[in-house]
Design a protein around this motif. Structure first.
Motif, mmCIF file in Angstrom:
data_model
loop_
_atom_site.group_PDB
_atom_site.id
_atom_site.type_symbol
_atom_site.label_atom_id
_atom_site.label_comp_id
_atom_site.label_asym_id
_atom_site.label_seq_id
_atom_site.Cartn_x
_atom_site.Cartn_y
_atom_site.Cartn_z
ATOM 1 N N MET A 248 56.493 17.351 39.446
ATOM 2 C CA MET A 248 55.905 16.401 40.389
ATOM 3 C C MET A 248 56.734 16.245 41.675
ATOM 4 O O MET A 248 57.904 15.929 41.627
ATOM 5 C CB MET A 248 55.743 15.033 39.712
ATOM 6 C CG MET A 248 54.888 14.086 40.529
ATOM 7 S SD MET A 248 54.728 12.456 39.764
ATOM 8 C CE MET A 248 53.194 12.616 38.896
ATOM 9 N N THR A 249 56.073 16.493 42.805
ATOM 10 C CA THR A 249 56.702 16.249 44.116
ATOM 11 C C THR A 249 56.143 14.938 44.673
ATOM 12 O O THR A 249 55.239 14.333 44.071
ATOM 13 C CB THR A 249 56.346 17.370 45.102
ATOM 14 O OG1 THR A 249 54.917 17.339 45.304
ATOM 15 C CG2 THR A 249 56.758 18.734 44.580
ATOM 16 N N SER A 250 56.647 14.526 45.817
ATOM 17 C CA SER A 250 56.116 13.306 46.445
ATOM 18 C C SER A 250 54.627 13.473 46.735
ATOM 19 O O SER A 250 53.835 12.537 46.571
ATOM 20 C CB SER A 250 56.888 12.993 47.723
ATOM 21 O OG SER A 250 56.898 14.107 48.593
ATOM 22 N N VAL A 251 54.244 14.683 47.149
ATOM 23 C CA VAL A 251 52.821 14.939 47.445
ATOM 24 C C VAL A 251 51.978 14.810 46.171
ATOM 25 O O VAL A 251 50.889 14.214 46.193
ATOM 26 C CB VAL A 251 52.651 16.333 48.097
ATOM 27 C CG1 VAL A 251 51.172 16.711 48.215
ATOM 28 C CG2 VAL A 251 53.332 16.356 49.464
ATOM 29 N N LEU B 30 63.743 12.235 48.672
ATOM 30 C CA LEU B 30 64.315 13.580 48.514
ATOM 31 C C LEU B 30 65.058 13.742 47.197
ATOM 32 O O LEU B 30 65.145 14.831 46.651
ATOM 33 C CB LEU B 30 65.293 13.861 49.668
ATOM 34 C CG LEU B 30 64.649 14.167 51.011
ATOM 35 C CD1 LEU B 30 65.727 14.332 52.074
ATOM 36 C CD2 LEU B 30 63.809 15.443 50.896
ATOM 37 N N ARG B 31 65.602 12.626 46.660
ATOM 38 C CA ARG B 31 66.417 12.715 45.439
ATOM 39 C C ARG B 31 65.581 12.848 44.182
ATOM 40 O O ARG B 31 66.038 13.284 43.154
ATOM 41 C CB ARG B 31 67.318 11.476 45.332
ATOM 42 C CG ARG B 31 68.375 11.420 46.419
ATOM 43 C CD ARG B 31 68.961 10.044 46.549
ATOM 44 N NE ARG B 31 67.947 9.089 46.996
ATOM 45 C CZ ARG B 31 68.219 7.819 47.323
ATOM 46 N NH1 ARG B 31 69.448 7.370 47.208
ATOM 47 N NH2 ARG B 31 67.263 7.023 47.738
ATOM 48 N N GLY B 32 64.326 12.421 44.249
ATOM 49 C CA GLY B 32 63.500 12.522 43.053
ATOM 50 C C GLY B 32 62.373 11.510 43.052
ATOM 51 O O GLY B 32 61.974 11.007 44.102
ATOM 52 N N ILE B 33 61.917 11.192 41.834
ATOM 53 C CA ILE B 33 60.682 10.429 41.681
ATOM 54 C C ILE B 33 60.811 9.442 40.537
ATOM 55 O O ILE B 33 61.532 9.692 39.568
ATOM 56 C CB ILE B 33 59.523 11.430 41.416
ATOM 57 C CG1 ILE B 33 58.948 11.868 42.772
ATOM 58 C CG2 ILE B 33 58.445 10.881 40.509
ATOM 59 C CD1 ILE B 33 57.910 12.913 42.692
ATOM 60 N N SER B 34 60.118 8.317 40.651
ATOM 61 C CA SER B 34 60.027 7.397 39.530
ATOM 62 C C SER B 34 58.597 6.871 39.486
ATOM 63 O O SER B 34 58.098 6.381 40.500
ATOM 64 C CB SER B 34 61.043 6.258 39.730
ATOM 65 O OG SER B 34 61.083 5.468 38.579
ATOM 66 N N VAL B 35 57.957 7.025 38.348
ATOM 67 C CA VAL B 35 56.543 6.649 38.238
ATOM 68 C C VAL B 35 56.309 5.813 36.994
ATOM 69 O O VAL B 35 56.873 6.090 35.941
ATOM 70 C CB VAL B 35 55.638 7.911 38.159
ATOM 71 C CG1 VAL B 35 54.172 7.522 37.958
ATOM 72 C CG2 VAL B 35 55.773 8.754 39.419
#
Lengths: 339, 163
Positions: free
Chosen positions: A82-85, A51-56
């Protein structure tokens, strides 16, 4: 044990980076060499989201970056693009690890995550009970259609192997029933009440203070968590199409120290027992368990007795909760996809 | 009804048949015969333990016939209620008419409440009880349990049964 020579890279995403997600990253780090040596796998974490964000990082997030996220001195990025989906769909990887919190109402957000992963050609390993309790059949059909694996050992009994035990090791056996303690919080409360003669409310508070019970303990003590696990067993082992509504559920809030004493006088303990059999009976109720029965385990332990037509009764005991324990089940699911 | 009987036979051939015939003649079903040739009594007789099913009213005639044949009947044991189980109740057990709860079982004729132990922590608080049910057979015990479940469910009492 066969030693693999070639090394295969398996890229994974971890969706949900709480205790369990962190545990998965931790066991992959700890076991990196052994997984390579024994199974010929190099597991790379290419994306983390919650929910807090993303790291890729398509080349694999570094151990330092992941440790930073776990400790909290580095944060997941809020990304508008970019969302989790999107991560699941667009970042190339082989296995999506779905470890967001369980929601038994509609299975979300796990349900969408799992469907997206299967539809975009990823295997799925999950500890999330919600999607499986709500849409088991649909998800399995989708996985089969896409020829992808959907594994969920971590959903029932934590580290205790039960689904793969029944499906693989007991293959050929007819399974008559599975009976057990599938919730460590209830087991802890009943064990303490019996040992100390303390009232339910008192022991519940104590369990909350030491982190064994949640601030809102209703899912555990009302038997809901056990019921959801039974639904998963009913669907995966007994090929039913059950949902939570099919389970008869009674929790432990009414159990008194006097009742535990009377049970003890008669040679029993009281445990919150989940039962599923092939006739379609699904029940979570406090039951009297003979003191010398293998189901009489104390503390936060989980236990299940599997009644089979050939092997007789098989009982497994193990730690039902905890980030590393759940990660153990997830790791073995990932490895088993490639064995 | 299941009956166990200890008898003593003379140590001459044909005595065992002589002892078993009357049971069959009166429609009994012999479940077990323990013939202990090596354990003679001080008077030189051979002890035999029989277990059989028989209508209760025919028992006197079987015993009479055995005596006529010179078989000594040492002991007769009638075990009407063979099967039993313990269940726990939690709730307002006494104030919801405990007598009626017990009667619901006792009036079946095939099962009885043979033990009851109640803990009452305070007037307004819920009490806990262990109840021992006995019945003439496994099937009847299960039926008695279902009756008890229905009775206490109506009264809002939680019932905890053995696995």
């Amino acid at each position: 044990m066969r030693i693999k020579t070639g090394i295969k890279t398996v890229r994974i995403s971890i969706i949900g980076f709480g205790n369990v997600g962190g545990g998965v990253a931790e066991v992959i780090r700890r076991k990196r060499e052994e997984i390579a040596r024994r199974y010929g796998l190099n597991i790379k974490i290419v994306g983390i989201a919650d929910l807090r964000g993303i790291s890729v990082d398509e080349n694999g997030l570094s151990e330092e970056a992941i440790m930073g996220l776990r400790r909290g001195d580095k944060k997941l990025e809020k990304r508008a693009d970019m969302t989790s989906v999107d991560l699941i769909k667009e970042v190339e990887h082989e296995v999506m690890v779905e470890v967001t919190p369980t929601n038994i109402e509609d299975g979300e957000p796990g349900l969408t995550h799992i469907i997206t992963a299967l539809e975009s050609g990823k295997h799925v390993v999950t500890s999330n009970k919600g999607p499986l309790a709500v849409e088991y059949k649909k998800l399995m059909e989708r996985a089969a259609k896409r020829e992808k694996e959907l594994r969920f050992e971590a959903t029932v009994g934590g580290a205790m192997p039960i689904i793969s035990l029944v499906r693989k090791n007991l293959a050929g056996n007819g399974i008559l029933s599975i009976t057990g303690i599938l919730n460590g919080t209830c087991n802890y409360i009943l064990t303490r009440m019996a040992e100390e003669g303390l009232p339910y409310e008192h022991v519940l508070k104590e369990a909350q203070e030491i982190g064994i019970a949640e601030a809102d303990p209703s899912k555990d003590v009302e038997g809901i968590d056990t019921a959801v696990k039974l639904v998963i067993l009913a669907n995966s082992v007994f090929d039913m199409n059950a949902t939570y509504k099919d389970v008869e559920v009674t929790g432990i809030a009414e159990i008194t120290p006097d009742a535990l004493k009377l049970a003890d006088d008669a040679g029993y303990v009281i445990k919150l027992i989940g039962e599923v059999d092939r006739e379609g009976c699904l029940k979570v109720t406090p039951r009297l368990v003979p003191q010398d029965d293998p189901l009489n385990v104390g503390g936060t332990m989980n236990v299940a007795t599997i009644k089979t037509d050939l092997a007789g009764d098989i009982t497994v005991i193990g730690k039902g909760a905890g980030p590393i324990e759940a990660a153990s089940a997830i790791l073995s699911d990932i490895i088993s996809i490639y064995r | 009804m299941e009956i166990s009987m200890d008898i003593e036979l003379q140590d001459i051939p044909g005595q065992l048949v002589l002892a078993l015939e009357p049971v069959s003649d009166f429609g009994g079903n012999i479940l077990s015969v323990l013939h202990q040739r090596d354990k003679k009594t001080p008077s030189g007789r051979i002890p035999v333990q029989l277990v059989f099913e028989l209508e209760e009213k025919r028992l006197d005639r079987v015993v009479e016939r055995l005596k006529e044949r010179g078989v000594k009947v040492v002991r007769i044991g009638k075990e009407r209620l063979k099967e039993s189980m313990v269940v726990l109740l939690i709730g307002h057990i006494v104030h919801s008419d405990v007598r009626d709860t017990i009667d619901s079982i006792d009036r079946t004729g095939f099962a009885e409440v043979v033990g009851l132990s109640v803990s009452m922590p305070g007037v307004a608080k819920k009490s806990s009880a262990s109840v021992t049910l006995s019945a003439i057979g496994k099937k009847e015990l299960e039926e008695a349990l279902q009756i008890l479940k229905r009775t206490v469910n109506k009264k809002g009492i939680l019932i905890i049964t053995p696995i």
